[in-house]
Design a protein around this motif. Structure first.
Motif, PDB file in Angstrom:
ATOM      1  N   LEU A   1       3.068   5.890  -2.713  1.00 49.89           N
ATOM      2  CA  LEU A   1       4.265   6.666  -3.003  1.00 49.89           C
ATOM      3  C   LEU A   1       4.438   6.884  -4.509  1.00 49.89           C
ATOM      4  O   LEU A   1       4.726   8.005  -4.950  1.00 49.89           O
ATOM      5  N   VAL A   2       4.222   5.845  -5.293  1.00 49.41           N
ATOM      6  CA  VAL A   2       4.368   5.972  -6.748  1.00 49.41           C
ATOM      7  C   VAL A   2       3.303   6.914  -7.311  1.00 49.41           C
ATOM      8  O   VAL A   2       3.609   7.818  -8.100  1.00 49.41           O
ATOM      9  N   LEU A   3       2.048   6.723  -6.894  1.00 54.63           N
ATOM     10  CA  LEU A   3       0.988   7.586  -7.416  1.00 54.63           C
ATOM     11  C   LEU A   3       1.148   9.030  -6.949  1.00 54.63           C
ATOM     12  O   LEU A   3       1.043   9.963  -7.747  1.00 54.63           O
ATOM     13  N   GLY A   4       1.392   9.219  -5.673  1.00 55.74           N
ATOM     14  CA  GLY A   4       1.559  10.578  -5.152  1.00 55.74           C
ATOM     15  C   GLY A   4       2.775  11.264  -5.720  1.00 55.74           C
ATOM     16  O   GLY A   4       2.740  12.445  -6.073  1.00 55.74           O
ATOM     17  N   GLY A   5       3.862  10.520  -5.830  1.00 52.53           N
ATOM     18  CA  GLY A   5       5.072  11.102  -6.406  1.00 52.53           C
ATOM     19  C   GLY A   5       4.903  11.466  -7.867  1.00 52.53           C
ATOM     20  O   GLY A   5       5.388  12.506  -8.321  1.00 52.53           O
ATOM     21  N   SER A   6       4.185  10.624  -8.600  1.00 50.16           N
ATOM     22  CA  SER A   6       3.975  10.940 -10.014  1.00 50.16           C
ATOM     23  C   SER A   6       3.041  12.133 -10.188  1.00 50.16           C
ATOM     24  O   SER A   6       3.259  12.973 -11.069  1.00 50.16           O
ATOM     25  N   VAL A   7       2.016  12.246  -9.348  1.00 50.83           N
ATOM     26  CA  VAL A   7       1.135  13.417  -9.409  1.00 50.83           C
ATOM     27  C   VAL A   7       1.931  14.682  -9.094  1.00 50.83           C
ATOM     28  O   VAL A   7       1.809  15.700  -9.777  1.00 50.83           O
TER      29      VAL A   7
ATOM     30  N   VAL B   1       0.841  -1.201   0.000  1.00 50.13           N
ATOM     31  CA  VAL B   1       0.000   0.000   0.000  1.00 50.13           C
ATOM     32  C   VAL B   1       0.874   1.248   0.000  1.00 50.13           C
ATOM     33  O   VAL B   1       0.624   2.204  -0.742  1.00 50.13           O
ATOM     34  N   GLY B   2       1.912   1.257   0.811  1.00 49.05           N
ATOM     35  CA  GLY B   2       2.817   2.402   0.849  1.00 49.05           C
ATOM     36  C   GLY B   2       3.530   2.627  -0.467  1.00 49.05           C
ATOM     37  O   GLY B   2       3.681   3.768  -0.918  1.00 49.05           O
ATOM     38  N   LEU B   3       3.948   1.543  -1.109  1.00 51.58           N
ATOM     39  CA  LEU B   3       4.621   1.669  -2.398  1.00 51.58           C
ATOM     40  C   LEU B   3       3.684   2.227  -3.467  1.00 51.58           C
ATOM     41  O   LEU B   3       4.064   3.128  -4.223  1.00 51.58           O
TER      42      LEU B   3
ATOM     43  N   SER C   1       4.430   7.460 -19.654  1.00 58.03           N
ATOM     44  CA  SER C   1       3.607   6.806 -20.676  1.00 58.03           C
ATOM     45  C   SER C   1       2.373   6.141 -20.076  1.00 58.03           C
ATOM     46  O   SER C   1       1.348   6.022 -20.729  1.00 58.03           O
ATOM     47  N   TRP C   2       2.437   5.719 -18.810  1.00 54.88           N
ATOM     48  CA  TRP C   2       1.306   5.048 -18.184  1.00 54.88           C
ATOM     49  C   TRP C   2       0.336   6.025 -17.528  1.00 54.88           C
ATOM     50  O   TRP C   2      -0.676   5.612 -16.969  1.00 54.88           O
ATOM     51  N   TRP C   3       0.627   7.310 -17.590  1.00 57.71           N
ATOM     52  CA  TRP C   3      -0.201   8.322 -16.934  1.00 57.71           C
ATOM     53  C   TRP C   3      -1.581   8.376 -17.597  1.00 57.71           C
ATOM     54  O   TRP C   3      -1.702   8.250 -18.813  1.00 57.71           O
ATOM     55  N   ILE C   4      -2.627   8.581 -16.812  1.00 60.15           N
ATOM     56  CA  ILE C   4      -3.991   8.504 -17.339  1.00 60.15           C
ATOM     57  C   ILE C   4      -4.414   9.762 -18.086  1.00 60.15           C
ATOM     58  O   ILE C   4      -5.449   9.761 -18.744  1.00 60.15           O
TER      59      ILE C   4
END
Length: 192
Positions: A18-24, A13-15, A35-38
Motif C-alpha cells: 500500500l505504501v509503495l503503490g500509493g507513493s508511486v 505485506v499489505g502495508l 525524501s525517501w523516494w529512489i
C-alpha cells in the motif's frame, strides 16, 4: 499460532504494498517527491536502460533471477495452500439406516466430545478437533491430566466413555483418535 503469524505477515505485506503503490501513484499524479523516494522527479522511470541491461552479458544472472523467482513462487503457493486447506471437519455424514443420510455439524460433535472428555475423572481440561473426511472422520484430542491420575486409566476411561459415545451417536463404524496427554502444572502457593 499459525493464524496469528498469517495475519501479521499479511498485514505487513499489505502495508508495504500500500505504501509503495500509493507513493508511486501519488508521484505519478504530480505530488511532491518524498525524501525517501529512489528517483529525483516524477518523470524518472523505475528502471533505466542501463539498469535493465547491466547484467545481460553475464551468463549467471538470468538463471539466478529465474531460480529466485521460482522459489518465491513455490513458497507463496505453498503458503496459500496451507492457508486455504481446511484443518477442521465441517460436517460428518451420519448413516441413518434407511438409505438416506443426515449431516452432523463437526463443531457440535467436537463440543460434545470435549465436554464428555472433561468429565473423565482426573482430566482438568480437554480439547477435541475433528479432521479427515466427512464419511471417515478422525479425532485429535488433548487431555490435561491432574498430577494424581494414572495416564493409562484416564486414556481407557476416555476411549470407553466419551470416544465410544461419540462414535455410536454419530453412527460411525470407527472413530480413530490421536490422544495427547499432558500434565497440569500448578503454580506454587504460599502456605502460612
Amino acid at each position: 499460532m499459525l493464524r496469528v503469524v498469517n495475519r501479521v505477515f499479511l498485514g505487513l505485506v499489505g502495508l508495504v504494498l500500500l505504501v509503495l503503490g500509493g507513493s508511486v501513484l501519488a508521484v505519478g499524479l504530480g505530488a511532491p517527491v518524498p525524501s525517501w523516494w529512489i528517483h529525483d522527479s516524477e518523470h524518472d522511470v523505475l528502471l533505466s536502460e542501463a539498469e535493465r541491461t547491466r547484467w545481460r552479458d553475464d551468463g549467471w544472472w538470468w538463471p539466478v533471477v529465474i531460480a529466485v523467482l521460482a522459489v518465491l513462487l513455490l513458497l507463496v503457493l505453498w503458503w496459500l495452500v496451507a492457508v486455504l486447506r481446511r484443518r477442521r471437519l465441517a460436517e460428518v455424514l451420519v448413516d441413518t439406516g434407511d438409505g438416506e443420510g443426515a449431516v452432523l455439524r463437526g463443531r457440535a460433535l467436537e463440543n460434545v466430545l470435549t465436554q464428555e472428555a472433561g468429565q473423565v475423572d482426573g482430566v482438568d481440561r480437554a480439547r477435541a478437533h475433528l479432521t479427515g473426511r466427512r464419511t471417515a472422520p478422525e479425532a485429535r484430542v488433548r487431555l490435561a491430566l491432574e498430577p494424581h491420575v494414572d495416564p493409562g486409566t484416564a486414556l481407557t476411561d476416555f476411549t470407553t466413555g466419551a470416544l465410544a459415545h461419540a462414535r455410536t451417536s454419530a453412527g460411525l463404524e470407527s472413530l480413530p483418535a490421536e490422544v495427547r496427554l499432558q500434565g497440569v502444572k500448578h503454580g506454587a502457593e504460599r502456605v502460612s
